[in-house]
Design an enzyme around this catalytic site. Structure first.
Site, short mmCIF file in Angstrom:
data_model
loop_
_atom_site.label_atom_id
_atom_site.label_comp_id
_atom_site.label_asym_id
_atom_site.label_seq_id
_atom_site.Cartn_x
_atom_site.Cartn_y
_atom_site.Cartn_z
CB SER A 112 0.97 -9.48 -10.69
OG SER A 112 1.49 -9.52 -9.24
CB THR A 146 4.43 -4.73 -5.45
OG1 THR A 146 6.32 -5.35 -5.30
CG2 THR A 146 4.57 -4.00 -7.09
CE LYS A 188 5.35 -7.24 -1.61
NZ LYS A 188 5.85 -8.27 -1.22
CB ALA A 207 18.86 -6.83 5.73
N GLY A 208 15.95 -6.81 5.87
CA GLY A 208 14.32 -5.76 4.34
C GLY A 208 13.46 -7.16 4.46
#
Length: 275
Positions: A19, A64, A68, A129-130
């Site tokens: 970033s 991040t 979140k 998933a997640g």
């Protein structure tokens, strides 16, 4: 000279984050010489204290993992997009002092796919998933007309994905990870798993494939992405997602109408090549 405006990415671990490279490239291209963008190692326990100490020079934050969801109670308002997946990756400090949270991962996914010519699909598959998988479902809610099959490793994960499907109004069907190669018959496959997880599937890629969106960017290409490309399929990578979501962050934090996508991507590619 001290920066007049500041922004940063927070998370733990954070040393790997691209970033700062992307945002600094944007500031340079836009001539925002008095803007600074940094990274800070912050965990869930340290987040309230960090945010509480920020002064008026701060324009925004990128979040991040694992922050979140932890950031949400510290905000005054969040967007409908962020609320839909209970995850905020962008905070903008408004002039009136209010803290606004958004999620640019979801529109970033859609923009990355659109850039590769994928605007609508009749069905799709998600590997894993997640949190990232739920963002993928939110993106698919906008571009997929039919069912989405999620390939997962446990019934608990299957229930989680079906629950997100109900919440996002997506027809989610689940299948065991052992059948993951069946996903390759779909026109769009989104791989959301950690590095190395899909390597064994590379040998199962058929001769005719659609589009693979692999959210990883380091290492790149993944074994699956390389095999997919060898078969002539379209591949969208994690750097594409990272750049597009960062473009939206830069626009929200700085107020510019259009962030410099090409300059940001070039900076990201150069940084990855140097690793």
């Amino acid at each position: 000279m001290a920066a007049a405006r500041r922004a940063a990415v927070l998370g733990s671990p954070i040393a790997h984050s691209l970033s700062p490279v992307l945002h600094r490239a944007a500031y340079a291209a836009l001539g925002l010489d008095d803007w600074a963008y940094d990274r800070f190692e912050v965990d869930e326990a340290g987040l309230p204290g960090f945010v509480g100490e920020l002064d008026d020079s701060w324009a925004g934050l990128s979040l991040t993992m694992p922050l979140k969801r932890a950031i949400i109670p510290l905000l005054d308002e969040i967007s409908d997009t962020a609320a839909s997946v209970e995850a905020v990756n962008t905070v903008v400090f408004r002039e009136d002092g209010r803290r606004f949270g958004d999620n640019t991962d979801i529109p970033g996914m859609i923009a990355a796919l659109r850039e590769r010519g994928v605007e609508k699909v009749e069905s799709a598959a998600v590997l894993g998933a997640g949190a990232t998988a739920s963002s993928a479902l939110a993106a698919l809610a906008r571009i997929c007309a039919g069912p989405v099959t999620a390939y997962v490793r446990s019934e608990a994960r299957a229930e989680e994905m079906r629950g997100w499907g109900e919440r996002l109004d997506v027809d989610v069907r689940t299948a065991d990870w052992e059948r993951a190669a069946e996903a390759f018959d779909e026109p769009l496959v989104i791989a959301t798993t950690p590095a190395g997880t899909t390597n064994a599937l590379a040998n199962d890629v058929p001769d005719r494939v659609g589009t693979l969106f692999d959210v990883l960017y380091d290492p790149w290409p993944t074994a699956l992405a390389a095999a997919w490309s060898d078969r002539g399929g379209k591949v969208v990578g994690g750097l594409d997602l990272l750049v597009h979501q960062a473009v939206l962050q830069v626009e929200q934090m700085t107020g510019v109408p259009k962030a410099p996508l090409a300059a940001m991507r070039a900076a990201g590619e150069q940084a990855l090549a140097a690793r």
